[in-house]
Design a protein around this motif. Sequence first.
Motif, mmCIF file in Angstrom:
data_model
loop_
_atom_site.group_PDB
_atom_site.id
_atom_site.type_symbol
_atom_site.label_atom_id
_atom_site.label_comp_id
_atom_site.label_asym_id
_atom_site.label_seq_id
_atom_site.Cartn_x
_atom_site.Cartn_y
_atom_site.Cartn_z
ATOM 1 N N HIS A 1 -1.061 -3.589 4.445
ATOM 2 C CA HIS A 1 0.279 -4.111 4.149
ATOM 3 C C HIS A 1 1.091 -4.145 5.436
ATOM 4 O O HIS A 1 0.924 -3.300 6.316
ATOM 5 C CB HIS A 1 0.998 -3.241 3.115
ATOM 6 N N ASP B 1 5.052 -4.635 5.694
ATOM 7 C CA ASP B 1 6.242 -4.821 4.868
ATOM 8 C C ASP B 1 7.530 -4.618 5.656
ATOM 9 O O ASP B 1 7.627 -3.690 6.464
ATOM 10 C CB ASP B 1 6.256 -3.793 3.721
ATOM 11 N N GLN C 1 -1.647 -7.741 2.292
ATOM 12 C CA GLN C 1 -0.398 -8.151 1.633
ATOM 13 C C GLN C 1 -0.661 -8.822 0.284
ATOM 14 O O GLN C 1 0.109 -9.671 -0.151
ATOM 15 C CB GLN C 1 0.366 -9.125 2.546
#
Length: 264
Positions: free
Chosen positions: A146, A148, A118
């Motif tokens: 990531h 998200d 991230q």
Amino acid sequence: MGSAEVRFKELRADFGKTAEDYGRHRAGFPDEFFERLASMGIVRAGMRALDLGTGTGTIARGLALRGCEVTALDRSEPLMEQARELDREAGVVVNYVVAAAEETGLPAASFDVVTAGQCWHWFDRPRAAAEARRLLKPGGRLVIGHFDWIPIPGNMVDATEKLIEKHNPKWKLGGGVGIYPQWMAGLAQAGFKNLETFSFDIDAIYTHEAWRGRIRASAGVGASLTPEAVAAFDDELRAMLNDRFAEDPMRVPHRVFAAIGTAP
């Protein structure tokens, strides 16, 4: 040590300003992320791991829980203080270092795996990739991860992003699809081989209170607005959730993505 401020286009953010909300309310990478890495042979007990831009240590802690010997670095000491507290609760020990991802000061060829969760978009990516390659043993892996939230027109995430944009026009991180093919070109240019990616979707469970904390801990709110502006935003978000998204707790769609390269 210099400022822990990070920049993306016009936005300047210092997550140290929102460390408490960050530690309490940002959902960490799910177990399924680490299980996928383990099934691929990228993570196993006894490995030496380095987590770049560790923040509150979500990936570092996950690796330590799976038996890795973990070093984690960030430029924000307040975030790493939160990480240490969360580590104590989890019963693990991570070695934290205040340093930049692009220039860690750590010895070459000393890690089996380097991770960045991230945070890759905040780095000088060519320099960070070159540094990761320097730090990895031959055959070691760099994992860019990531986790998200996913805006879908009309959903709660989409409405939250529109509210962030209203209060902070410099925030340009909305509308994402949670997949980052552009990272692959940078890994190739840095000399990484056997490039691969994976992604999968999962719902993160947030109460209204926790979602408000999560958004206060985001780049566009607590990390970049004044305390008074954060309070005004939070009041409007609370009212919006009560009026339009009454379910509490909420299932918030998220996407896990990883880009992986092997050091030659």
